[in-house]
Write an enzyme that holds these catalytic residues in place. Structure first.
Site, PDB file in Angstrom:
ATOM      1  N   PRO A  37       0.823  -1.221   0.000  1.00 29.91           N
ATOM      2  CA  PRO A  37       0.000   0.000   0.000  1.00 29.91           C
ATOM      3  C   PRO A  37       0.855   1.267   0.000  1.00 29.91           C
ATOM      4  O   PRO A  37       0.340   2.360  -0.217  1.00 29.91           O
ATOM      5  CB  PRO A  37      -0.833  -0.119   1.278  1.00 29.91           C
ATOM      6  CG  PRO A  37      -0.308  -1.262   2.039  1.00 29.91           C
ATOM      7  CD  PRO A  37       0.658  -2.023   1.205  1.00 29.91           C
TER       8      PRO A  37
ATOM      9  N   ASP B 113     -10.392   1.649 -25.364  1.00 33.93           N
ATOM     10  CA  ASP B 113     -10.730   1.757 -23.950  1.00 33.93           C
ATOM     11  C   ASP B 113     -10.721   3.216 -23.582  1.00 33.93           C
ATOM     12  O   ASP B 113      -9.739   3.906 -23.832  1.00 33.93           O
ATOM     13  CB  ASP B 113      -9.630   1.120 -23.077  1.00 33.93           C
ATOM     14  CG  ASP B 113      -9.859  -0.342 -22.877  1.00 33.93           C
ATOM     15  OD1 ASP B 113     -10.947  -0.797 -23.225  1.00 33.93           O
ATOM     16  OD2 ASP B 113      -8.937  -0.997 -22.362  1.00 33.93           O
TER      17      ASP B 113
ATOM     18  N   GLU C  24       1.407  -6.796   7.334  1.00 32.19           N
ATOM     19  CA  GLU C  24       2.172  -6.554   8.567  1.00 32.19           C
ATOM     20  C   GLU C  24       3.595  -6.155   8.221  1.00 32.19           C
ATOM     21  O   GLU C  24       4.241  -5.435   8.969  1.00 32.19           O
ATOM     22  CB  GLU C  24       2.208  -7.787   9.476  1.00 32.19           C
ATOM     23  CG  GLU C  24       0.858  -8.304   9.933  1.00 32.19           C
ATOM     24  CD  GLU C  24       0.228  -9.237   8.906  1.00 32.19           C
ATOM     25  OE1 GLU C  24       0.837 -10.240   8.545  1.00 32.19           O
ATOM     26  OE2 GLU C  24      -0.899  -8.937   8.459  1.00 32.19           O
TER      27      GLU C  24
ATOM     28  N   ARG D  40      -3.865  -7.842 -20.559  1.00 28.14           N
ATOM     29  CA  ARG D  40      -4.810  -7.471 -21.622  1.00 28.14           C
ATOM     30  C   ARG D  40      -4.240  -6.429 -22.575  1.00 28.14           C
ATOM     31  O   ARG D  40      -4.796  -6.176 -23.637  1.00 28.14           O
ATOM     32  CB  ARG D  40      -6.159  -7.041 -21.047  1.00 28.14           C
ATOM     33  CG  ARG D  40      -6.120  -5.842 -20.156  1.00 28.14           C
ATOM     34  CD  ARG D  40      -7.474  -5.601 -19.532  1.00 28.14           C
ATOM     35  NE  ARG D  40      -8.498  -5.290 -20.518  1.00 28.14           N
ATOM     36  CZ  ARG D  40      -8.583  -4.129 -21.150  1.00 28.14           C
ATOM     37  NH1 ARG D  40      -7.729  -3.155 -20.898  1.00 28.14           N
ATOM     38  NH2 ARG D  40      -9.530  -3.916 -22.031  1.00 28.14           N
TER      39      ARG D  40
HETATM   40  N1  ADE Z   1      -0.979  -5.089   0.136  1.00 28.31           N
HETATM   41  C1  ADE Z   1      -1.846  -4.674   1.071  1.00 28.31           C
HETATM   42  N2  ADE Z   1      -2.619  -3.683   0.620  1.00 28.31           N
HETATM   43  C2  ADE Z   1      -2.221  -3.459  -0.672  1.00 28.31           C
HETATM   44  C3  ADE Z   1      -2.643  -2.563  -1.685  1.00 28.31           C
HETATM   45  N3  ADE Z   1      -3.613  -1.673  -1.484  1.00 28.31           N
HETATM   46  N4  ADE Z   1      -2.021  -2.595  -2.866  1.00 28.31           N
HETATM   47  C4  ADE Z   1      -1.024  -3.481  -3.085  1.00 28.31           C
HETATM   48  N5  ADE Z   1      -0.584  -4.351  -2.177  1.00 28.31           N
HETATM   49  C5  ADE Z   1      -1.180  -4.358  -0.975  1.00 28.31           C
END
Ligand code: ADE
Length: 259
Positions: free
Chosen positions: A89, A168, A116, A153
């Site tokens: 994230p 697209d 984690e 794709r």
């Molecule tokens: N791992 C945990 N959350 C994630 C996300 N939003 N994007 C990519 N990998 C992740």
């Protein structure tokens, strides 16, 4: 394109990689995906891939050595150095532009993180971190599948109709226009036919009109739902007709907003 996925949950990939556009790409030999179980790169009897965090705190952290061994094994079997991604994230947000850039790479490695954490030293072997959005998944496996789908794709020969990928709307930085199929007239649960009718223009056979209607719908939706997509650069990439339609739409919105 070759993709190696390193994961502690290889079973999560079996069906998705057999199905749909990605499955077809693999069947056609345009794409090869190897799913590698991180536990196969451990050396202890219990095949341990994680450990407690230095400094304390909840949650386990993925150990660096199995990941380094997996990367070494993949590199040893590859001609040129692959591009190594870590799902996280904290990464750059996956967009169509990122998917396009990645689709130009002949060999990707996707390391599936755990929320984690992954021992930070792994980042010395990572070319880029990719996030699929501002939310937290329990692991990177679903993110890896999203990346593979969005990239696959775009590979020539994967989607049957090349034109459909080229057209697209996201390719052009806009949201898509509405789509309809038969029947043209529909009554359902007492709704219709007026509310459920297919827009007349689509039945007209007038291709210039249809093209203009679709442009208008795509622009109106984008303006309404995702005005952030209409940056100066995105507007510069529109054609003359689209710019004219956008100006009209903006003007009619301003008029509608007047007290
Ligand atoms: N791992 C945990 N959350 C994630 C996300 N939003 N994007 C990519 N990998 C992740």
């Amino acid at each position: 394109m070759q993709v190696d996925i390193v994961t502690i949950f290889p079973a999560m990939f079996a069906e998705p990689l057999k199905t749909g556009v990605v499955g077809r790409g693999i069947e056609r030999g345009v794409l090869a995906v190897n799913v590698r179980d991180l536990r196969d790169f451990t050396t202890d009897r219990h095949r341990v891939v994680d450990d407690v965090a230095y400094g304390g705190g909840p949650g386990m952290v993925l150990k660096p050595e199995p990941i380094f061994r997996a990367l070494d094994a993949i590199a040893a079997g590859a001609g040129a150095a692959p591009r190594v991604l870590l799902t996280s994230p904290q990464g750059e947000r996956l967009t169509q532009a990122v998917a396009e850039r990645l689709s130009g790479s002949p060999h990707l490695v996707i390391l599936c993180g755990r929320y984690e954490g992954v021992d930070d030293r792994v980042r010395t072997r990572v070319d880029e971190e990719v996030s699929i959005g501002d939310f937290v998944l329990s692991g990177g496996e679903l993110a890896a599948l999203v990346i593979v789908d969005a990239v696959a794709r775009l590979l020539p020969g994967v989607v049957g109709d090349e034109q459909s990928v080229a057209e697209d709307s996201f390719n052009r930085g806009l949201l898509d226009f509405p789509h309809f199929t038969r029947p043209a007239q529909l009554i359902w649960d007492g709704i219709g036919p007026a509310e459920l009718a297919v827009p007349e223009v689509l039945l007209s056979g007038n291709h210039a009109e249809i093209r203009r209607w679709r442009k208008r719908q795509a622009l109106a939706r984008t303006l309404e739902r995702r005005p952030d997509l209409l940056s100066t650069a995105a507007i510069a990439a529109l054609d003359d007709e689209e710019r004219e339609i956008l100006a009209e739409l903006k003007k009619s919105r301003e008029t509608a907003e007047l007290p």
